[in-house]
Design a protein around this motif. Structure first.
Motif, PDB file in Angstrom:
ATOM      1  N   UNK A 525      -3.403 -11.814  13.168  1.00 58.86           N
ATOM      2  CA  UNK A 525      -2.056 -11.247  13.226  1.00 58.86           C
ATOM      3  C   UNK A 525      -1.908 -10.225  14.360  1.00 58.86           C
ATOM      4  N   UNK A 526      -3.013  -9.617  14.824  1.00 59.68           N
ATOM      5  CA  UNK A 526      -2.905  -8.600  15.877  1.00 59.68           C
ATOM      6  C   UNK A 526      -2.280  -9.196  17.135  1.00 59.68           C
ATOM      7  N   UNK A 527      -2.891 -10.278  17.644  1.00 59.43           N
ATOM      8  CA  UNK A 527      -2.314 -10.921  18.825  1.00 59.43           C
ATOM      9  C   UNK A 527      -1.061 -11.706  18.459  1.00 59.43           C
ATOM     10  N   UNK A 528      -0.972 -12.112  17.188  1.00 55.93           N
ATOM     11  CA  UNK A 528       0.177 -12.914  16.759  1.00 55.93           C
ATOM     12  C   UNK A 528       1.491 -12.180  16.914  1.00 55.93           C
ATOM     13  N   UNK A 529       1.536 -10.908  16.470  1.00 55.07           N
ATOM     14  CA  UNK A 529       2.799 -10.170  16.591  1.00 55.07           C
ATOM     15  C   UNK A 529       2.738  -9.104  17.692  1.00 55.07           C
ATOM     16  N   UNK A 530       1.567  -8.564  17.940  1.00 54.31           N
ATOM     17  CA  UNK A 530       1.414  -7.616  19.050  1.00 54.31           C
ATOM     18  C   UNK A 530       1.988  -6.230  18.792  1.00 54.31           C
ATOM     19  N   UNK A 531       2.485  -6.005  17.590  1.00 51.38           N
ATOM     20  CA  UNK A 531       3.115  -4.715  17.263  1.00 51.38           C
ATOM     21  C   UNK A 531       2.517  -4.228  15.944  1.00 51.38           C
ATOM     22  N   UNK A 532       1.924  -3.017  15.988  1.00 50.70           N
ATOM     23  CA  UNK A 532       1.144  -2.510  14.862  1.00 50.70           C
ATOM     24  C   UNK A 532       1.851  -2.660  13.516  1.00 50.70           C
ATOM     25  N   UNK A 533       3.141  -2.231  13.446  1.00 51.14           N
ATOM     26  CA  UNK A 533       3.769  -2.138  12.125  1.00 51.14           C
ATOM     27  C   UNK A 533       4.117  -3.492  11.511  1.00 51.14           C
ATOM     28  N   UNK A 537       2.436  -7.291   7.021  1.00 51.71           N
ATOM     29  CA  UNK A 537       3.084  -8.408   6.314  1.00 51.71           C
ATOM     30  C   UNK A 537       2.498  -9.775   6.686  1.00 51.71           C
ATOM     31  N   UNK A 538       2.056  -9.909   7.939  1.00 54.21           N
ATOM     32  CA  UNK A 538       1.468 -11.189   8.344  1.00 54.21           C
ATOM     33  C   UNK A 538       0.084 -11.399   7.709  1.00 54.21           C
ATOM     34  N   UNK A 562      -7.939   0.885  25.890  1.00 54.08           N
ATOM     35  CA  UNK A 562      -7.889   0.353  27.252  1.00 54.08           C
ATOM     36  C   UNK A 562      -7.299  -1.057  27.302  1.00 54.08           C
ATOM     37  N   UNK A 563      -7.160  -1.697  26.134  1.00 53.30           N
ATOM     38  CA  UNK A 563      -6.460  -2.988  26.106  1.00 53.30           C
ATOM     39  C   UNK A 563      -5.754  -3.123  24.766  1.00 53.30           C
ATOM     40  N   UNK A 564      -4.614  -3.770  24.779  1.00 52.38           N
ATOM     41  CA  UNK A 564      -3.841  -4.083  23.563  1.00 52.38           C
ATOM     42  C   UNK A 564      -3.615  -2.882  22.654  1.00 52.38           C
ATOM     43  N   UNK A 565      -3.165  -1.755  23.256  1.00 47.89           N
ATOM     44  CA  UNK A 565      -3.019  -0.551  22.428  1.00 47.89           C
ATOM     45  C   UNK A 565      -1.867  -0.651  21.430  1.00 47.89           C
ATOM     46  N   UNK A 566      -0.831  -1.440  21.760  1.00 53.28           N
ATOM     47  CA  UNK A 566       0.333  -1.486  20.860  1.00 53.28           C
ATOM     48  C   UNK A 566       0.020  -2.184  19.534  1.00 53.28           C
ATOM     49  N   UNK A 567      -1.005  -2.987  19.549  1.00 55.11           N
ATOM     50  CA  UNK A 567      -1.332  -3.735  18.323  1.00 55.11           C
ATOM     51  C   UNK A 567      -2.583  -3.199  17.627  1.00 55.11           C
ATOM     52  N   UNK A 568      -3.192  -2.137  18.181  1.00 55.81           N
ATOM     53  CA  UNK A 568      -4.432  -1.630  17.567  1.00 55.81           C
ATOM     54  C   UNK A 568      -4.089  -0.880  16.281  1.00 55.81           C
ATOM     55  N   UNK A 571      -7.878   3.522  11.769  1.00 53.97           N
ATOM     56  CA  UNK A 571      -8.784   3.292  10.640  1.00 53.97           C
ATOM     57  C   UNK A 571      -7.997   3.330   9.319  1.00 53.97           C
ATOM     58  N   UNK A 572      -7.046   4.259   9.246  1.00 50.97           N
ATOM     59  CA  UNK A 572      -6.253   4.376   8.001  1.00 50.97           C
ATOM     60  C   UNK A 572      -5.406   3.124   7.789  1.00 50.97           C
ATOM     61  N   UNK A 573      -4.783   2.632   8.876  1.00 47.58           N
ATOM     62  CA  UNK A 573      -3.979   1.398   8.760  1.00 47.58           C
ATOM     63  C   UNK A 573      -4.862   0.283   8.190  1.00 47.58           C
ATOM     64  N   UNK A 574      -6.070   0.187   8.752  1.00 46.38           N
ATOM     65  CA  UNK A 574      -6.943  -0.924   8.356  1.00 46.38           C
ATOM     66  C   UNK A 574      -7.325  -0.819   6.884  1.00 46.38           C
ATOM     67  N   UNK A 575      -7.668   0.411   6.479  1.00 49.11           N
ATOM     68  CA  UNK A 575      -8.017   0.619   5.050  1.00 49.11           C
ATOM     69  C   UNK A 575      -6.862   0.209   4.148  1.00 49.11           C
TER      70      UNK A 575
END
Ligand code: PEP
Ligand code: MN
Length: 597
Positions: A525-533, A537-538, A562-568, A571-575
């Motif tokens: 989903x990271x590359x799929x939507x490219x936008x963190x928020x 849902x994906x 240094x790459x793909x910062x908008x979709x990174x 740690x809290x998001x991931x948890x």
């Protein structure tokens, strides 16, 4: 018929294979193919470059050779026959060498374990592990130096012009290795039929139980109640899961015997997991050798696998009219389950791979690895060679990045995934990481697909930016056709007219791929939507729709990535995402609502 073995001329496994061929009518003139590793032998057989292969599974002195069992399982190979082979170890050296001269003894690590007492008796020598017995003998011959000796069978001495310095150097005279001769699932040479129809049978299994009191004895009770004898039981700790144990188990008889089928069904219920390696002819005793008939000259050996101009054949037992028979669902209706280290990926499982888009520093990847591992990730991603749209953008740390990624993998016990962009990177990457990633931009780089196919290493194949599902499956077929069955597919979004998201994540690819192929399907989903928020849902949707796992980008400080910062993800998001996913059940095809075609 061609038989693949690990090593070069003179290896014990080559001798055992040749004896096996001589004792089988229709195979007397078969030749052997030396390969660089057990894995390369498995690849040669899976690809149809060899009809059979051979691996050791245990030795009377040194014990179980786990790699042998594990490889048979990983490649879904069919064991045909067991060869119980007397290991005739001699100390060989250049003419004129005395035991006092020897400073180094070259031998295969298993052989070192089999000859520990003798080696301890050499006054001035240390042991040097060597890839293969044949290589040990050849290196000593090449050096021509009385400071070196090798442990190898007498025939290797004859072949390389060495003399015997000490006879029978194994710790015990009854030193046998059990080898398994195997074939691919979809082709069987007629000379093997005798092993599939005659003689006593054995079955090898890997049983996973919990450490709770009584678990193992319940399992063994089921086997005993069916009147089946156990020939071998050896335990191995499941790394990182102290509450579980794995057992390599050989039982008498064949899976197809009715009492075995019933007992195995009960065993499957009583155990945490049961991996069936298969049934084979027990002790396919090599009569010609037992009778002392001299071995004929060994045929010329092709040292390594041919690298070019191999056109894979479609499997003999082809699945319907499909143009991608190896990937097609009907070639493996039960679905493929990959085992990567301790991680299983396939039906009934949901695996989360996470880590930074790019490895940026040792500190960054170590910190991220610990954070994602603690939150529930089972595998670590991190790009070291980055396929960037702009040549001035950060291109990755290269091999230094791979070193940091692997250190973080070792520190957390997670297998690692990293992208390979060119054929030159393949071999070095395959030796270090656990999963080779093929990025979207390389999905149709066919020579690269063939090269990773030849490694036999697990592959994460991403869907191309504008690739159809059919083209993704055909790309997987390239890897499978080279003899590598360890492929996972990854939906990562495709180009459409929509620009609100980075790509359009095609979640409908999940049911389509599950229906058309037997390969595990992951979603990115990271590359799929490219936008963190919009990632969470994906993730939910992918799990509910039946994906076998996710791959997600996580960074300690996304604005600085240094790459793909908008979709990174932080740690809290991931948890938070993992916690939310834990509340969604793993998709079970049994309960699926299926509508008529
Ligand atoms: C990646 O996963 O790092 C990557 C570059 O993805 P993709 O090939 O899907 O763009
Ligand atoms: Mn990325």
């Amino acid at each position: 018929m061609i038989g693949a073995f690990e090593g070069i001329d003179g290896a014990h496994s080559q001798l055992a294979l040749e004896a096996y061929f001589r004792a089988r009518s229709g195979a007397e003139d078969a030749t052997t193919l030396g390969t660089p590793s057990f894995r390369a032998s498995a690849v040669a057989v899976s690809a149809g470059r060899a009809d059979v292969g051979i691996v050791p599974i245990d030795n009377a002195i040194a014990g179980t050779v786990r790699d042998g069992y594990d490889l048979l399982l990983e490649f879904d190979l069919v064991p045909v026959a067991e060869i119980v082979w007397r290991m005739d170890h001699r100390l060989l050296g250049a003419p004129g060498t005395t035991l006092d001269d020897i400073r180094e003894v070259l031998a295969h690590p298993l052989v070192i374990a089999e000859c520990g007492k003798f080696l301890a008796s050499l006054p001035n020598a240390r042991t040097v592990p060597c890839e293969d017995t044949g290589i040990a003998a050849r290196e000593v011959a090449r050096a021509g130096n009385t400071g070196l000796a090798a442990i190898a069978p007498p025939s290797a001495g004859v072949r390389y012009g060495l003399v015997e310095l000490a006879p029978r150097v194994a710790d015990h005279p009854e030193n046998f290795t059990r080898f398994i001769v195997f074939r691919s699932r979809n082709a069987s040479h007629p000379a093997l039929a005798v092993d599939e129809s005659d003689g006593p049978r054995k079955t090898s299994l890997i049983l996973v139980t919990s450490n709770a009191a009584g678990s193992l004895s319940r399992c063994l009770g089921i086997i005993a109640a069916a009147g089946i004898s156990v020939g071998k039981l050896e335990s191995k700790p499941t790394l990182g899961r102290p509450q579980e144990a794995e057992f390599y188990l050989d039982i008498d008889g064949d899976l197809l015997d009715p009492e075995h089928a019933d007992a195995l069904a009960d065993l499957r219920k009583a155990a945490l997991d049961l991996h069936i390696i298969g049934s084979y002819r027990a002790n396919a005793h090599v009569a010609a050798i037992a009778a002392g008939i001299a071995a004929p000259p060994i045929p010329a050996l092709r040292d390594v696998l041919p690298k070019v101009s191999f056109v894979p054949q479609k499997p003999q037992k082809s699945s319907g009219s499909s143009s991608t028979p190896r990937a097609a669902r009907d070639s493996r209706p039960a679905g493929t389950r990959l085992r990567i280290g301790n991680v299983d990926i396939g039906d009934g499982m949901f695996a989360i791979i996470a880590g930074p888009c790019s490895v940026e520093s040792r500190q960054q990847v170590l910190e991220t690895a610990h954070a994602v591992h603690d939150a529930g990730a089972v595998m670590l991603r991190g790009g070291a060679f980055k396929p960037r749209t702009n040549p001035y953008a950060f291109q990755g740390l290269g091999w230094e990045g791979v070193t940091h990624l692997c250190e973080a993998g070792r520190a957390t016990g997670m297998p690692t995934v990293s992208e390979v962009m060119s054929i030159e990177q393949v071999e070095r990457m395959a030796a270090q990481v656990d999963v080779l990633q093929i990025g979207a931009r390389n999905m149709q780089n066919f020579d690269l697909l063939k090269a990773i196919g030849r490694t036999g290493k697990p592959v994460l194949l991403k869907r191309g930016l504008s690739a159809t599902i059919e083209e993704l499956i055909a790309a997987a077929e390239y890897i499978l056709a080279e003899g590598n069955p360890n492929v996972m597919l990854c939906e990562r979004g495709i180009r459409t007219f929509e620009t609100a998201t980075r790509n359009t994540l095609d979640l409908s690819a999940i049911p389509v791929l599950r229906e058309k192929t037997h390969l595990p399907v992951l979603v990115d989903p990271s590359h799929g939507v490219g936008v963190r928020r919009w990632i969470a849902p994906m993730c939910r949707a992918a799990k509910a729709a039946g994906a076998h796992g996710l791959i997600l980008e996580v960074h300690p400080n996304p604005p600085e990535a240094l790459s793909d910062k908008d979709q990174a993800l932080t740690f809290e998001d991931f948890q938070a995402i993992v916690a939310e996913l834990d509340r969604i059940p793993v998709f079970d095809a049994q309960d699926e609502v299926t509508l008529k075609a």
